[in-house]
Motif scaffolding. Structure first.
Motif, mmCIF file in Angstrom:
data_model
loop_
_atom_site.group_PDB
_atom_site.id
_atom_site.type_symbol
_atom_site.label_atom_id
_atom_site.label_comp_id
_atom_site.label_asym_id
_atom_site.label_seq_id
_atom_site.Cartn_x
_atom_site.Cartn_y
_atom_site.Cartn_z
ATOM 1 N N GLN A 93 39.237 -4.771 47.155
ATOM 2 C CA GLN A 93 38.513 -5.148 48.361
ATOM 3 C C GLN A 93 39.226 -4.641 49.613
ATOM 4 O O GLN A 93 38.601 -4.152 50.559
ATOM 5 C CB GLN A 93 38.365 -6.677 48.416
ATOM 6 N N SER A 94 40.553 -4.751 49.619
ATOM 7 C CA SER A 94 41.324 -4.271 50.771
ATOM 8 C C SER A 94 41.198 -2.770 50.935
ATOM 9 O O SER A 94 41.013 -2.255 52.043
ATOM 10 C CB SER A 94 42.798 -4.669 50.612
ATOM 11 N N LEU A 95 41.276 -2.031 49.807
ATOM 12 C CA LEU A 95 41.125 -0.579 49.863
ATOM 13 C C LEU A 95 39.729 -0.169 50.299
ATOM 14 O O LEU A 95 39.544 0.828 51.008
ATOM 15 C CB LEU A 95 41.438 0.024 48.492
ATOM 16 N N LYS A 96 38.717 -0.922 49.884
ATOM 17 C CA LYS A 96 37.340 -0.619 50.295
ATOM 18 C C LYS A 96 37.178 -0.760 51.803
ATOM 19 O O LYS A 96 36.556 0.092 52.461
ATOM 20 C CB LYS A 96 36.377 -1.546 49.569
ATOM 21 N N VAL A 97 37.746 -1.829 52.359
ATOM 22 C CA VAL A 97 37.671 -2.023 53.807
ATOM 23 C C VAL A 97 38.393 -0.884 54.533
ATOM 24 O O VAL A 97 37.898 -0.328 55.524
ATOM 25 C CB VAL A 97 38.267 -3.391 54.189
ATOM 26 N N GLU A 98 39.564 -0.511 54.019
ATOM 27 C CA GLU A 98 40.329 0.575 54.643
ATOM 28 C C GLU A 98 39.589 1.903 54.539
ATOM 29 O O GLU A 98 39.572 2.707 55.474
ATOM 30 C CB GLU A 98 41.701 0.676 53.974
ATOM 31 N N ASN A 99 38.946 2.152 53.387
ATOM 32 C CA ASN A 99 38.187 3.379 53.186
ATOM 33 C C ASN A 99 37.007 3.467 54.150
ATOM 34 O O ASN A 99 36.733 4.526 54.729
ATOM 35 C CB ASN A 99 37.700 3.441 51.740
ATOM 36 N N LYS B 17 36.395 6.337 56.956
ATOM 37 C CA LYS B 17 35.138 7.098 57.037
ATOM 38 C C LYS B 17 34.565 7.068 58.448
ATOM 39 O O LYS B 17 34.068 8.078 58.955
ATOM 40 C CB LYS B 17 34.120 6.534 56.037
ATOM 41 N N GLN B 18 34.629 5.921 59.078
ATOM 42 C CA GLN B 18 34.114 5.797 60.434
ATOM 43 C C GLN B 18 34.931 6.656 61.395
ATOM 44 O O GLN B 18 34.384 7.317 62.292
ATOM 45 C CB GLN B 18 34.149 4.325 60.868
ATOM 46 N N GLN B 19 36.260 6.657 61.198
ATOM 47 C CA GLN B 19 37.115 7.480 62.054
ATOM 48 C C GLN B 19 36.811 8.965 61.879
ATOM 49 O O GLN B 19 36.752 9.721 62.859
ATOM 50 C CB GLN B 19 38.588 7.201 61.750
ATOM 51 N N VAL B 20 36.615 9.394 60.616
ATOM 52 C CA VAL B 20 36.271 10.802 60.354
ATOM 53 C C VAL B 20 34.937 11.159 60.993
ATOM 54 O O VAL B 20 34.777 12.230 61.590
ATOM 55 C CB VAL B 20 36.235 11.062 58.830
ATOM 56 N N SER B 21 33.964 10.264 60.890
ATOM 57 C CA SER B 21 32.654 10.502 61.501
ATOM 58 C C SER B 21 32.779 10.649 63.024
ATOM 59 O O SER B 21 32.170 11.541 63.623
ATOM 60 C CB SER B 21 31.702 9.360 61.149
ATOM 61 N N ASN B 22 33.592 9.786 63.632
ATOM 62 C CA ASN B 22 33.793 9.876 65.081
ATOM 63 C C ASN B 22 34.457 11.199 65.463
ATOM 64 O O ASN B 22 34.081 11.841 66.463
ATOM 65 C CB ASN B 22 34.644 8.706 65.565
ATOM 66 N N LEU B 23 35.446 11.628 64.670
ATOM 67 C CA LEU B 23 36.133 12.890 64.958
ATOM 68 C C LEU B 23 35.185 14.082 64.784
ATOM 69 O O LEU B 23 35.241 15.051 65.542
ATOM 70 C CB LEU B 23 37.346 13.040 64.046
ATOM 71 N N GLN B 24 34.318 14.018 63.770
ATOM 72 C CA GLN B 24 33.361 15.107 63.556
ATOM 73 C C GLN B 24 32.393 15.219 64.729
ATOM 74 O O GLN B 24 32.083 16.327 65.190
ATOM 75 C CB GLN B 24 32.600 14.879 62.253
ATOM 76 N N ARG B 25 31.907 14.070 65.209
ATOM 77 C CA ARG B 25 31.006 14.108 66.362
ATOM 78 C C ARG B 25 31.722 14.664 67.595
ATOM 79 O O ARG B 25 31.149 15.451 68.352
ATOM 80 C CB ARG B 25 30.460 12.707 66.634
ATOM 81 N N ALA B 26 32.975 14.257 67.785
ATOM 82 C CA ALA B 26 33.736 14.767 68.927
ATOM 83 C C ALA B 26 33.949 16.274 68.805
ATOM 84 O O ALA B 26 33.853 17.007 69.797
ATOM 85 C CB ALA B 26 35.078 14.041 69.019
ATOM 86 N N ALA B 27 34.216 16.748 67.572
ATOM 87 C CA ALA B 27 34.403 18.186 67.366
ATOM 88 C C ALA B 27 33.114 18.951 67.644
ATOM 89 O O ALA B 27 33.141 20.050 68.226
ATOM 90 C CB ALA B 27 34.871 18.450 65.932
ATOM 91 N N GLN B 28 31.977 18.386 67.237
ATOM 92 C CA GLN B 28 30.695 19.042 67.509
ATOM 93 C C GLN B 28 30.425 19.135 68.998
ATOM 94 O O GLN B 28 29.968 20.168 69.506
ATOM 95 C CB GLN B 28 29.573 18.274 66.807
ATOM 96 N N VAL B 29 30.724 18.061 69.720
ATOM 97 C CA VAL B 29 30.531 18.072 71.171
ATOM 98 C C VAL B 29 31.433 19.122 71.812
ATOM 99 O O VAL B 29 31.005 19.887 72.690
ATOM 100 C CB VAL B 29 30.807 16.672 71.755
ATOM 101 N N ASN B 30 32.700 19.192 71.355
ATOM 102 C CA ASN B 30 33.627 20.177 71.906
ATOM 103 C C ASN B 30 33.176 21.601 71.591
ATOM 104 O O ASN B 30 33.302 22.508 72.430
ATOM 105 C CB ASN B 30 35.034 19.947 71.351
ATOM 106 N N GLU B 31 32.636 21.803 70.379
ATOM 107 C CA GLU B 31 32.171 23.138 70.006
ATOM 108 C C GLU B 31 30.991 23.566 70.872
ATOM 109 O O GLU B 31 30.921 24.714 71.325
ATOM 110 C CB GLU B 31 31.770 23.146 68.528
#
Length: 249
Positions: free
Chosen positions: A59-65, A69-83
């Motif tokens: 359960q702890s690993l699921k919450v961390e995962n 995932k949310q952090q990666v999604s945020n970084l991808q959106r930021a990278a798209q905006v920068n591109e």
């Protein structure tokens, strides 16, 4: 009358039903306490088992995962905006560079007309442009000639065009008679005092790959003025200055 002494014994009726109820309640309470102890012991033992520990870790690993995932999604959106912003900036820079190049060419052109530099006097081939005719091997050709306004006199003559390229595996140069209208086999006539544009239509062989355009302006009673430009520059409409490396005085 003499008082009677209190009796030494008191006789009371015996309540067997009440006594049984008390014993019954005591028994129920004892059984309930045993059940509570058993339940508490079971919970403690269950939480201490490896399966329960593994479940909590999962359960702890699921919450961390999910958080990662949310952090990666945020970084991808930021990278798209920068591109997108970077692409827009590059396009803007390219447009500004093209605009600056055009302004420099215009400055050079008008500077020649008003005689801003005494060394720029005389006839020059200012610009060479080619535009394809859709569905054919033909091209519309425009040659711009300029002359310093300080000369104050008309200049006339003819312009000849030739194109160099590959035909098969050999370098070939097509001269004007093989390109132009037979009615203008001697060249394109010109007469100007300051500026003139000459227009013609040329047709290239289907197996010919052009790479350079040569223009020679022959004024009457004076030396010819020649210029060569890359085919891609002429097709792209790049305004190259006569003082560039491929200009031939």
């Amino acid at each position: 009358m003499a008082s009677r002494p209190p009796p030494r014994f008191i006789v009371r009726p015996h309540d067997m039903a009440g006594q049984r109820r008390r014993w019954l309640w005591l028994g129920v309470a004892w059984i309930a306490s045993l059940l509570i102890v058993v339940l508490v012991t079971g919970l403690v033992v269950r939480r201490a088992t490896p399966a329960a520990t593994e479940h909590r870790q999962i359960q702890s690993l699921k919450v961390e995962n999910d958080d990662l995932k949310q952090q990666v999604s945020n970084l991808q959106r930021a990278a798209q905006v920068n591109e997108i912003a970077d692409r827009s900036l590059r396009n803007t820079i390219a447009e500004r560079e093209e605009e600056i190049s055009g302004l420099r060419a215009d400055l050079d052109f008008y500077g020649r007309l008003v005689g801003g530099d005494a060394q720029r006097g005389g006839l020059r081939v200012q610009d060479i442009r080619l535009q394809p005719i859709e569905g054919t091997h033909g091209w519309n050709l425009t040659v711009s000639l300029t002359q310093n306004a300080k000369r104050g006199e008309e200049t006339s003559g003819t312009v000849l065009i030739s194109i160099e390229g590959l035909r098969g595996d050999k370098v070939t140069r097509l001269e004007w008679p093989a390109l132009g209208d037979t009615a203008q086999k001697d060249g394109l006539p010109f007469r100007l005092k300051y500026f003139q544009e000459l227009h013609a239509t040329i047709v290239l062989p289907a197996d010919f790959r052009p790479n350079r355009v040569y223009v020679s302006a022959q004024p009457a009673g004076d030396e010819a003025v020649s210029r060569a430009v890359a085919w891609t520059d002429a097709v792209g409409g790049t305004l190259t200055k006569p003082g560039d490396s491929h200009a031939q005085p």
